[in-house]
Design a protein around this motif. Structure first.
Motif, PDB file in Angstrom:
ATOM      1  N   LEU A   1       2.192 -10.952   7.079  1.00 22.14           N
ATOM      2  CA  LEU A   1       0.962 -10.258   7.436  1.00 22.14           C
ATOM      3  C   LEU A   1       1.089  -8.797   7.017  1.00 22.14           C
ATOM      4  CD1 LEU A   1       0.397 -11.613  11.062  1.00 22.14           C
ATOM      5  CD2 LEU A   1      -0.765 -12.328   8.987  1.00 22.14           C
ATOM      6  N   ASN A   2       0.012  -8.252   6.468  1.00 23.16           N
ATOM      7  CA  ASN A   2       0.041  -6.863   6.025  1.00 23.16           C
ATOM      8  C   ASN A   2      -1.069  -6.078   6.703  1.00 23.16           C
ATOM      9  OD1 ASN A   2      -1.103  -4.690   3.903  1.00 23.16           O
ATOM     10  ND2 ASN A   2       1.107  -4.867   3.709  1.00 23.16           N
ATOM     11  N   PHE A   3      -0.704  -4.960   7.320  1.00 20.04           N
ATOM     12  CA  PHE A   3      -1.672  -4.093   7.985  1.00 20.04           C
ATOM     13  C   PHE A   3      -1.546  -2.676   7.443  1.00 20.04           C
ATOM     14  CE2 PHE A   3      -0.727  -7.461  11.038  1.00 20.04           C
ATOM     15  CZ  PHE A   3      -1.993  -7.884  11.392  1.00 20.04           C
ATOM     16  N   TRP A   4      -2.677  -1.968   7.383  1.00 25.41           N
ATOM     17  CA  TRP A   4      -2.686  -0.571   6.966  1.00 25.41           C
ATOM     18  C   TRP A   4      -3.089   0.284   8.149  1.00 25.41           C
ATOM     19  CZ3 TRP A   4      -5.963   3.591   6.821  1.00 25.41           C
ATOM     20  CH2 TRP A   4      -5.588   4.668   6.000  1.00 25.41           C
TER      21      TRP A   4
ATOM     22  N   SER B   1       6.650   6.156  -5.005  1.00 24.31           N
ATOM     23  CA  SER B   1       6.266   7.520  -4.621  1.00 24.31           C
ATOM     24  C   SER B   1       5.103   7.576  -3.640  1.00 24.31           C
ATOM     25  CB  SER B   1       5.925   8.343  -5.872  1.00 24.31           C
ATOM     26  OG  SER B   1       4.863   7.730  -6.584  1.00 24.31           O
ATOM     27  N   ASN B   2       4.179   6.622  -3.699  1.00 26.12           N
ATOM     28  CA  ASN B   2       3.000   6.681  -2.842  1.00 26.12           C
ATOM     29  C   ASN B   2       2.890   5.514  -1.877  1.00 26.12           C
ATOM     30  OD1 ASN B   2       1.892   9.094  -3.989  1.00 26.12           O
ATOM     31  ND2 ASN B   2       1.270   7.905  -5.771  1.00 26.12           N
ATOM     32  N   TYR B   3       3.970   4.773  -1.687  1.00 21.50           N
ATOM     33  CA  TYR B   3       3.889   3.599  -0.820  1.00 21.50           C
ATOM     34  C   TYR B   3       5.063   3.566   0.146  1.00 21.50           C
ATOM     35  CZ  TYR B   3       2.871  -1.187   0.648  1.00 21.50           C
ATOM     36  OH  TYR B   3       2.554  -2.299   1.375  1.00 21.50           O
ATOM     37  N   TYR B   4       4.732   3.766   1.417  1.00 22.63           N
ATOM     38  CA  TYR B   4       5.721   3.693   2.489  1.00 22.63           C
ATOM     39  C   TYR B   4       5.325   2.562   3.430  1.00 22.63           C
ATOM     40  CZ  TYR B   4       7.374   8.350   1.105  1.00 22.63           C
ATOM     41  OH  TYR B   4       7.880   9.415   0.416  1.00 22.63           O
ATOM     42  N   PHE B   5       6.310   1.916   4.016  1.00 21.54           N
ATOM     43  CA  PHE B   5       6.020   0.834   4.952  1.00 21.54           C
ATOM     44  C   PHE B   5       7.210   0.611   5.867  1.00 21.54           C
ATOM     45  CE2 PHE B   5       8.423  -1.211   1.651  1.00 21.54           C
ATOM     46  CZ  PHE B   5       9.128  -2.235   2.290  1.00 21.54           C
TER      47      PHE B   5
ATOM     48  N   ASP C   1       9.032 -15.745  15.843  1.00 17.95           N
ATOM     49  CA  ASP C   1       9.326 -16.855  14.942  1.00 17.95           C
ATOM     50  C   ASP C   1       9.944 -16.364  13.638  1.00 17.95           C
ATOM     51  OD1 ASP C   1       9.120 -19.668  15.212  1.00 17.95           O
ATOM     52  OD2 ASP C   1       7.662 -19.718  13.580  1.00 17.95           O
ATOM     53  N   ASN C   2      10.316 -15.088  13.601  1.00 19.00           N
ATOM     54  CA  ASN C   2      10.945 -14.453  12.442  1.00 19.00           C
ATOM     55  C   ASN C   2      10.003 -14.314  11.253  1.00 19.00           C
ATOM     56  OD1 ASN C   2      13.320 -13.099  11.896  1.00 19.00           O
ATOM     57  ND2 ASN C   2      14.127 -14.739  10.615  1.00 19.00           N
ATOM     58  N   ASN C   3       8.689 -14.319  11.518  1.00 13.74           N
ATOM     59  CA  ASN C   3       7.725 -14.006  10.474  1.00 13.74           C
ATOM     60  C   ASN C   3       7.672 -12.489  10.290  1.00 13.74           C
ATOM     61  OD1 ASN C   3       6.461 -16.718   9.896  1.00 13.74           O
ATOM     62  ND2 ASN C   3       6.075 -16.569  12.087  1.00 13.74           N
ATOM     63  N   VAL C   4       7.377 -12.066   9.078  1.00 16.51           N
ATOM     64  CA  VAL C   4       7.420 -10.643   8.747  1.00 16.51           C
ATOM     65  C   VAL C   4       6.024 -10.029   8.793  1.00 16.51           C
ATOM     66  CG1 VAL C   4       8.036  -8.951   6.986  1.00 16.51           C
ATOM     67  CG2 VAL C   4       9.413 -11.016   7.263  1.00 16.51           C
ATOM     68  N   ILE C   5       5.911  -8.903   9.501  1.00 13.87           N
ATOM     69  CA  ILE C   5       4.690  -8.102   9.473  1.00 13.87           C
ATOM     70  C   ILE C   5       5.027  -6.806   8.759  1.00 13.87           C
ATOM     71  CG2 ILE C   5       2.946  -6.872  10.831  1.00 13.87           C
ATOM     72  CD1 ILE C   5       4.889  -9.640  12.450  1.00 13.87           C
ATOM     73  N   GLU C   6       4.315  -6.529   7.685  1.00 14.21           N
ATOM     74  CA  GLU C   6       4.535  -5.287   6.940  1.00 14.21           C
ATOM     75  C   GLU C   6       3.405  -4.326   7.267  1.00 14.21           C
ATOM     76  OE1 GLU C   6       5.866  -5.322   2.750  1.00 14.21           O
ATOM     77  OE2 GLU C   6       4.051  -4.156   2.359  1.00 14.21           O
ATOM     78  N   ILE C   7       3.760  -3.138   7.728  1.00 17.43           N
ATOM     79  CA  ILE C   7       2.768  -2.131   8.101  1.00 17.43           C
ATOM     80  C   ILE C   7       2.927  -0.931   7.189  1.00 17.43           C
ATOM     81  CG2 ILE C   7       1.884  -0.668   9.963  1.00 17.43           C
ATOM     82  CD1 ILE C   7       3.003  -2.711  11.940  1.00 17.43           C
ATOM     83  N   THR C   8       1.849  -0.549   6.526  1.00 21.62           N
ATOM     84  CA  THR C   8       1.888   0.560   5.587  1.00 21.62           C
ATOM     85  C   THR C   8       0.792   1.555   5.945  1.00 21.62           C
ATOM     86  OG1 THR C   8       1.830   1.175   3.244  1.00 21.62           O
ATOM     87  CG2 THR C   8       0.346  -0.576   3.953  1.00 21.62           C
ATOM     88  N   GLY C   9       0.798   2.713   5.323  1.00 21.35           N
ATOM     89  CA  GLY C   9      -0.227   3.702   5.595  1.00 21.35           C
ATOM     90  C   GLY C   9       0.169   5.083   5.100  1.00 21.35           C
ATOM     91  N   LYS C  10      -0.595   6.076   5.535  1.00 22.09           N
ATOM     92  CA  LYS C  10      -0.322   7.456   5.125  1.00 22.09           C
ATOM     93  C   LYS C  10       0.933   7.966   5.827  1.00 22.09           C
ATOM     94  CE  LYS C  10      -5.141   8.670   4.184  1.00 22.09           C
ATOM     95  NZ  LYS C  10      -6.273   9.563   4.527  1.00 22.09           N
TER      96      LYS C  10
ATOM     97  N   ASN D   1      13.398   0.709   9.711  1.00 22.54           N
ATOM     98  CA  ASN D   1      13.003   2.090   9.485  1.00 22.54           C
ATOM     99  C   ASN D   1      11.852   2.118   8.482  1.00 22.54           C
ATOM    100  OD1 ASN D   1      15.010   3.165  11.172  1.00 22.54           O
ATOM    101  ND2 ASN D   1      16.513   3.102   9.521  1.00 22.54           N
ATOM    102  N   ILE D   2      11.221   3.265   8.335  1.00 23.43           N
ATOM    103  CA  ILE D   2      10.188   3.420   7.312  1.00 23.43           C
ATOM    104  C   ILE D   2      10.864   3.425   5.945  1.00 23.43           C
ATOM    105  CG2 ILE D   2       8.436   4.973   6.361  1.00 23.43           C
ATOM    106  CD1 ILE D   2       7.789   5.817   9.213  1.00 23.43           C
ATOM    107  N   ILE D   3      10.348   2.600   5.051  1.00 26.03           N
ATOM    108  CA  ILE D   3      10.945   2.394   3.733  1.00 26.03           C
ATOM    109  C   ILE D   3       9.992   2.907   2.670  1.00 26.03           C
ATOM    110  CG2 ILE D   3      11.780   0.638   2.101  1.00 26.03           C
ATOM    111  CD1 ILE D   3      12.222  -1.151   4.658  1.00 26.03           C
TER     112      ILE D   3
END
Length: 205
Positions: free
Chosen positions: A143-146, A173-177, A184-193, A167-169
């Motif tokens: 799942l991906n959220f901004w 240059s313009n993409y941090y997440f 259930d060990n599913n991955v949620i990726e959260i990105t943004g400013k 940690n924030i990765i």
């Protein structure tokens, strides 16, 4: 177009969230969601309120001018389905992460969250007869959220202590997440400013 689709279209054009519209009409957000999904119809009083709010006639809300079914093109509606092993833990996890309660829990089979008009359903793997999910592994999908403020969201999620949080990765240059893992060990990726904080070293003379 059915009345539910009209309400959703007018609400979106007017810039209202489901919750904001519900507050204006004196109903629950779940009621608005049911109208838009075609699971229920607003009563006469609410139809009148809607027509005044959106500045349209009641007839334009009530009358379906769609062509007969044989003339309509087939449409696919986007939804997200997450298959989980621990149903109760997963509902608790996503209610905290998304800051909202699950809309529907159907006989221990599924729970729904409505995010910007899109339904994310959590499906209970143990109660899905005739469905085969063998071989899918732990990571069913990502799942991906901004979020506007990535740093603040990272601190919030870590403070919830609801799952392993990276940690924030910096991907480029313009993409941090950052990532958080559900029960259930599913991955949620959260990105943004994100503005990286750098410690300034003292200068020497």
């Amino acid at each position: 177009m059915a009345i539910g689709e009209k309400i959703q279209s007018l609400r979106t054009k007017s810039g209202y969230s489901q919750e904001a519209l519900a507050n204006l009409l004196g109903v629950t957000r779940q009621s608005v969601s049911k109208w838009e999904l075609g699971q229920a119809l607003p009563d006469t009083e609410k139809i009148i309120q809607l027509s005044r709010l959106f500045e349209v006639t009641t007839d334009s809300l009530l009358i379906n001018n769609d062509p007969p079914p044989e003339a309509q093109k087939q449409a696919l509606y986007f939804g997200m389905y997450l298959i989980v092993k621990d149903f109760a833990k997963s509902i608790n996890f996503y209610e905290k992460l998304l800051c909202m309660q699950a809309f529907t829990i159907g006989k221990n089979r599924f729970a729904q969250f409505f995010i910007n008009g899109t339904c994310m359903a959590i499906m209970n793997e143990a109660h899905l007869p005739n469905h085969d999910y063998t071989g899918t592994g732990d990571h069913k999908f990502v799942l991906n959220f901004w979020i506007p403020n990535l740093s603040a969201e990272h601190q919030r999620v870590k403070s919830l202590n609801i799952g392993l949080t990276t940690n924030i990765i910096q991907a480029h240059s313009n993409y941090y997440f950052f990532q958080v893992y559900d029960p259930d060990n599913n991955v949620i990726e959260i990105t943004g400013k994100y503005t990286e904080c750098r410690k300034h070293l003292p200068t020497t003379s």
